[in-house]
Write a protein that holds these residues in place. Structure first.
Motif, PDB file in Angstrom:
ATOM      1  N   ASN A 154       0.813  -1.214   0.000  1.00  0.00           N
ATOM      2  CA  ASN A 154       0.000   0.000   0.000  1.00  0.00           C
ATOM      3  C   ASN A 154       0.849   1.267   0.000  1.00  0.00           C
ATOM      4  O   ASN A 154       0.401   2.320  -0.485  1.00  0.00           O
ATOM      5  CB  ASN A 154      -0.917  -0.007   1.221  1.00  0.00           C
ATOM      6  N   ALA A 155       2.072   1.184   0.551  1.00  0.00           N
ATOM      7  CA  ALA A 155       2.933   2.363   0.636  1.00  0.00           C
ATOM      8  C   ALA A 155       3.564   2.728  -0.701  1.00  0.00           C
ATOM      9  O   ALA A 155       4.072   3.845  -0.859  1.00  0.00           O
ATOM     10  CB  ALA A 155       4.029   2.131   1.675  1.00  0.00           C
ATOM     11  N   ILE A 156       3.523   1.824  -1.675  1.00  0.00           N
ATOM     12  CA  ILE A 156       4.084   2.111  -3.004  1.00  0.00           C
ATOM     13  C   ILE A 156       3.025   2.853  -3.819  1.00  0.00           C
ATOM     14  O   ILE A 156       1.922   2.333  -4.023  1.00  0.00           O
ATOM     15  CB  ILE A 156       4.495   0.807  -3.704  1.00  0.00           C
ATOM     16  N   PRO A 157       3.326   4.057  -4.282  1.00  0.00           N
ATOM     17  CA  PRO A 157       2.303   4.884  -4.958  1.00  0.00           C
ATOM     18  C   PRO A 157       1.606   4.196  -6.122  1.00  0.00           C
ATOM     19  O   PRO A 157       0.372   4.309  -6.266  1.00  0.00           O
ATOM     20  CB  PRO A 157       3.110   6.102  -5.434  1.00  0.00           C
ATOM     21  N   LYS A 158       2.339   3.467  -6.936  1.00  0.00           N
ATOM     22  CA  LYS A 158       1.704   2.863  -8.122  1.00  0.00           C
ATOM     23  C   LYS A 158       0.791   1.696  -7.764  1.00  0.00           C
ATOM     24  O   LYS A 158       0.002   1.241  -8.587  1.00  0.00           O
ATOM     25  CB  LYS A 158       2.763   2.405  -9.119  1.00  0.00           C
ATOM     26  N   TYR A 159       0.904   1.198  -6.521  1.00  0.00           N
ATOM     27  CA  TYR A 159       0.055   0.096  -6.079  1.00  0.00           C
ATOM     28  C   TYR A 159      -1.077   0.563  -5.167  1.00  0.00           C
ATOM     29  O   TYR A 159      -1.743  -0.249  -4.514  1.00  0.00           O
ATOM     30  CB  TYR A 159       0.878  -0.948  -5.328  1.00  0.00           C
ATOM     31  N   GLU A 160      -1.310   1.864  -5.134  1.00  0.00           N
ATOM     32  CA  GLU A 160      -2.363   2.387  -4.282  1.00  0.00           C
ATOM     33  C   GLU A 160      -3.726   1.817  -4.694  1.00  0.00           C
ATOM     34  O   GLU A 160      -4.103   1.840  -5.864  1.00  0.00           O
ATOM     35  CB  GLU A 160      -2.410   3.915  -4.360  1.00  0.00           C
ATOM     36  N   GLY A 161      -4.462   1.291  -3.729  1.00  0.00           N
ATOM     37  CA  GLY A 161      -5.769   0.698  -4.001  1.00  0.00           C
ATOM     38  C   GLY A 161      -5.733  -0.790  -4.271  1.00  0.00           C
ATOM     39  O   GLY A 161      -6.797  -1.434  -4.322  1.00  0.00           O
ATOM     40  N   VAL A 162      -4.543  -1.359  -4.453  1.00  0.00           N
ATOM     41  CA  VAL A 162      -4.429  -2.791  -4.740  1.00  0.00           C
ATOM     42  C   VAL A 162      -4.927  -3.624  -3.560  1.00  0.00           C
ATOM     43  O   VAL A 162      -5.617  -4.635  -3.738  1.00  0.00           O
ATOM     44  CB  VAL A 162      -2.975  -3.163  -5.099  1.00  0.00           C
ATOM     45  N   VAL A 163      -4.593  -3.209  -2.327  1.00  0.00           N
ATOM     46  CA  VAL A 163      -4.974  -3.961  -1.137  1.00  0.00           C
ATOM     47  C   VAL A 163      -6.498  -4.031  -1.005  1.00  0.00           C
ATOM     48  O   VAL A 163      -7.067  -5.105  -0.769  1.00  0.00           O
ATOM     49  CB  VAL A 163      -4.347  -3.336   0.121  1.00  0.00           C
ATOM     50  N   VAL A 164      -7.156  -2.896  -1.180  1.00  0.00           N
ATOM     51  CA  VAL A 164      -8.621  -2.868  -1.070  1.00  0.00           C
ATOM     52  C   VAL A 164      -9.256  -3.728  -2.159  1.00  0.00           C
ATOM     53  O   VAL A 164     -10.204  -4.492  -1.904  1.00  0.00           O
ATOM     54  CB  VAL A 164      -9.140  -1.426  -1.152  1.00  0.00           C
ATOM     55  N   THR A 165      -8.724  -3.624  -3.380  1.00  0.00           N
ATOM     56  CA  THR A 165      -9.250  -4.422  -4.488  1.00  0.00           C
ATOM     57  C   THR A 165      -9.073  -5.909  -4.225  1.00  0.00           C
ATOM     58  O   THR A 165      -9.968  -6.715  -4.516  1.00  0.00           O
ATOM     59  CB  THR A 165      -8.542  -4.033  -5.796  1.00  0.00           C
ATOM     60  N   ALA A 166      -7.916  -6.271  -3.667  1.00  0.00           N
ATOM     61  CA  ALA A 166      -7.657  -7.682  -3.373  1.00  0.00           C
ATOM     62  C   ALA A 166      -8.594  -8.208  -2.293  1.00  0.00           C
ATOM     63  O   ALA A 166      -9.048  -9.360  -2.361  1.00  0.00           O
ATOM     64  CB  ALA A 166      -6.200  -7.857  -2.942  1.00  0.00           C
ATOM     65  N   VAL A 167      -8.899  -7.387  -1.285  1.00  0.00           N
ATOM     66  CA  VAL A 167      -9.831  -7.794  -0.231  1.00  0.00           C
ATOM     67  C   VAL A 167     -11.216  -8.055  -0.822  1.00  0.00           C
ATOM     68  O   VAL A 167     -11.855  -9.081  -0.530  1.00  0.00           O
ATOM     69  CB  VAL A 167      -9.915  -6.723   0.874  1.00  0.00           C
ATOM     70  N   LEU A 168     -11.690  -7.137  -1.656  1.00  0.00           N
ATOM     71  CA  LEU A 168     -13.006  -7.305  -2.284  1.00  0.00           C
ATOM     72  C   LEU A 168     -13.029  -8.530  -3.195  1.00  0.00           C
ATOM     73  O   LEU A 168     -14.012  -9.290  -3.206  1.00  0.00           O
ATOM     74  CB  LEU A 168     -13.379  -6.051  -3.074  1.00  0.00           C
ATOM     75  N   ALA A 169     -11.960  -8.726  -3.959  1.00  0.00           N
ATOM     76  CA  ALA A 169     -11.890  -9.881  -4.853  1.00  0.00           C
ATOM     77  C   ALA A 169     -11.892 -11.190  -4.062  1.00  0.00           C
ATOM     78  O   ALA A 169     -12.521 -12.175  -4.473  1.00  0.00           O
ATOM     79  CB  ALA A 169     -10.632  -9.800  -5.712  1.00  0.00           C
ATOM     80  N   THR A 170     -11.226 -11.207  -2.913  1.00  0.00           N
ATOM     81  CA  THR A 170     -11.193 -12.402  -2.073  1.00  0.00           C
ATOM     82  C   THR A 170     -12.578 -12.735  -1.542  1.00  0.00           C
ATOM     83  O   THR A 170     -13.022 -13.897  -1.582  1.00  0.00           O
ATOM     84  CB  THR A 170     -10.218 -12.199  -0.894  1.00  0.00           C
ATOM     85  N   LEU A 171     -13.290 -11.728  -1.043  1.00  0.00           N
ATOM     86  CA  LEU A 171     -14.637 -11.944  -0.523  1.00  0.00           C
ATOM     87  C   LEU A 171     -15.592 -12.412  -1.616  1.00  0.00           C
ATOM     88  O   LEU A 171     -16.409 -13.322  -1.398  1.00  0.00           O
ATOM     89  CB  LEU A 171     -15.155 -10.663   0.135  1.00  0.00           C
ATOM     90  N   CYS A 172     -15.507 -11.799  -2.783  1.00  0.00           N
ATOM     91  CA  CYS A 172     -16.383 -12.183  -3.892  1.00  0.00           C
ATOM     92  C   CYS A 172     -16.084 -13.611  -4.366  1.00  0.00           C
ATOM     93  O   CYS A 172     -17.006 -14.376  -4.675  1.00  0.00           O
ATOM     94  CB  CYS A 172     -16.216 -11.205  -5.057  1.00  0.00           C
ATOM     95  N   THR A 173     -14.799 -13.964  -4.406  1.00  0.00           N
ATOM     96  CA  THR A 173     -14.419 -15.316  -4.821  1.00  0.00           C
ATOM     97  C   THR A 173     -14.899 -16.346  -3.813  1.00  0.00           C
ATOM     98  O   THR A 173     -15.372 -17.429  -4.187  1.00  0.00           O
ATOM     99  CB  THR A 173     -12.897 -15.421  -4.990  1.00  0.00           C
ATOM    100  N   PHE A 174     -14.777 -16.017  -2.534  1.00  0.00           N
ATOM    101  CA  PHE A 174     -15.266 -16.917  -1.486  1.00  0.00           C
ATOM    102  C   PHE A 174     -16.758 -17.182  -1.666  1.00  0.00           C
ATOM    103  O   PHE A 174     -17.210 -18.330  -1.619  1.00  0.00           O
ATOM    104  CB  PHE A 174     -14.994 -16.308  -0.114  1.00  0.00           C
ATOM    105  N   ALA A 175     -17.531 -16.114  -1.870  1.00  0.00           N
ATOM    106  CA  ALA A 175     -18.976 -16.266  -2.047  1.00  0.00           C
ATOM    107  C   ALA A 175     -19.295 -17.060  -3.308  1.00  0.00           C
ATOM    108  O   ALA A 175     -20.169 -17.941  -3.302  1.00  0.00           O
ATOM    109  CB  ALA A 175     -19.638 -14.886  -2.105  1.00  0.00           C
ATOM    110  N   ALA A 176     -18.584 -16.775  -4.399  1.00  0.00           N
ATOM    111  CA  ALA A 176     -18.845 -17.459  -5.666  1.00  0.00           C
ATOM    112  C   ALA A 176     -18.512 -18.945  -5.571  1.00  0.00           C
ATOM    113  O   ALA A 176     -19.267 -19.794  -6.065  1.00  0.00           O
ATOM    114  CB  ALA A 176     -18.033 -16.807  -6.789  1.00  0.00           C
ATOM    115  N   MET A 177     -17.396 -19.276  -4.927  1.00  0.00           N
ATOM    116  CA  MET A 177     -17.014 -20.680  -4.794  1.00  0.00           C
ATOM    117  C   MET A 177     -17.980 -21.431  -3.889  1.00  0.00           C
ATOM    118  O   MET A 177     -18.282 -22.600  -4.133  1.00  0.00           O
ATOM    119  CB  MET A 177     -15.587 -20.788  -4.256  1.00  0.00           C
TER     120      MET A 177
END
Length: 293
Positions: A154-177
């Motif tokens: 998260n501290a790397i400027p070009k990766y800003e927002g990656v952590v939040v996106t990954a959390v949402l993707a994990t939750l959605c994948t869990f529900a879908a599976m």
């Protein structure tokens, strides 16, 4: 046949003893035919009355459930999963804020959590007993790694927002599976389990080799494939493997509840589910970061 089972043999002997316990004349009864007949009739009547009362008591009792018999239940697994996941998130939050305020702690938290969970993972996997304290320590070390890793990304400027996106993707994948497994769209059987096991072992060896090469300076960045097409394919494979691991976890939980596994295994089932969720999240972070590059 029950004759060859010592448990059933012992049970049958107890039944036979109870069946014949009231037979014969009561002590002190006379041996005359009239008195003997009357005493025997009274004894049988008392036995019948006692048996009827016992039957009524049995019918009035509620049927013993899995909890009463010390078996795994779905509710128990959910509660234990929430406990382990809560510990992981709590320690991850502490690790996140501490490494944000003290960047020198990032590497110790990252490596300590990563290698600590690796060592404990082998201990837990090969231990003959289910050790709840080890599972709790594993969850805490997992949280230390997770917080430091996420803060670093998260501290790397070009990766800003990656952590939040990954959390949402994990939750959605869990529900879908879960929906896919529950509806039968995602299949788990002996053949797919074998394929998954070999793929998991191969990917695990590949990942360990990559970590060693990154630490020794042979590789840099995201490792093999970098942020190119090959690297993105590796991340997609990792995401797919972690996602299918959720289905395997669901199937293991379903089987454990169905066959009535001992209650102590609910901790292991919960542990496996939480570990898979963290693994899936890390794979999503790697994938989205590579796509940003």
């Amino acid at each position: 046949m029950a004759g060859g089972n010592p448990v059933f043999d012992r049970l049958n002997k107890q039944i036979e003893q109870e069946r014949y316990a009231g037979f014969g004349s009561p002590q002190g009864s006379q041996s005359g035919p009239v008195q003997g007949t009357q005493a025997a009739s009274a004894g049988y009547a008392a036995q019948d009355a006692m048996s009827t009362q016992q039957l009524n008591d049995l019918y009035a009792q509620q049927a013993a459930g899995p909890v009463d018999t010390g078996r795994v239940t779905l509710d128990d697994i959910i509660v234990k999963s929430l406990v382990l996941f809560g510990i992981t998130l709590a320690v991850a939050a502490v690790s996140w804020f501490w490494t944000a305020a003290n960047t020198d702690l990032t590497l110790p938290f990252w490596l300590g959590g990563m290698f600590g969970t690796l060592i404990l993972g082998f201990v837990i996997a090969f231990s003959k007993k289910v050790s709840v304290p080890l599972l709790l320590v594993y969850a805490a070390l997992q949280g230390a790694f997770l917080g430091a890793f996420s803060q670093y990304i998260n501290a790397i400027p070009k990766y800003e927002g990656v952590v939040v996106t990954a959390v949402l993707a994990t939750l959605c994948t869990f529900a879908a599976m879960y929906v896919g497994y529950a509806t039968g769209f995602v299949k788990v059987n002996d053949r797919t389990r074998r394929m998954f096991f070999f793929a998991l072992v191969g990917y695990g060896i590949f990942s360990l080799l990559q970590v060693v090469l990154l630490m020794t300076g042979v590789l840099d960045g995201w490792g093999f494939g970098g942020s190119g097409s090959f690297g993105i394919l590796i991340s997609l494979f990792g995401v797919g493997l972690a996602a299918y691991s959720l289905a395997v976890d669901f199937d293991s939980i379903d089987n454990a509840v169905r066959v009535g596994a001992p209650a102590k295994y609910s901790w292991l089932l919960a542990h496996g589910l939480v570990v898979t969720l963290v693994w899936l999240y890390v794979e999503f972070v790697r994938l989205f970061a590579r796509l940003r590059d």
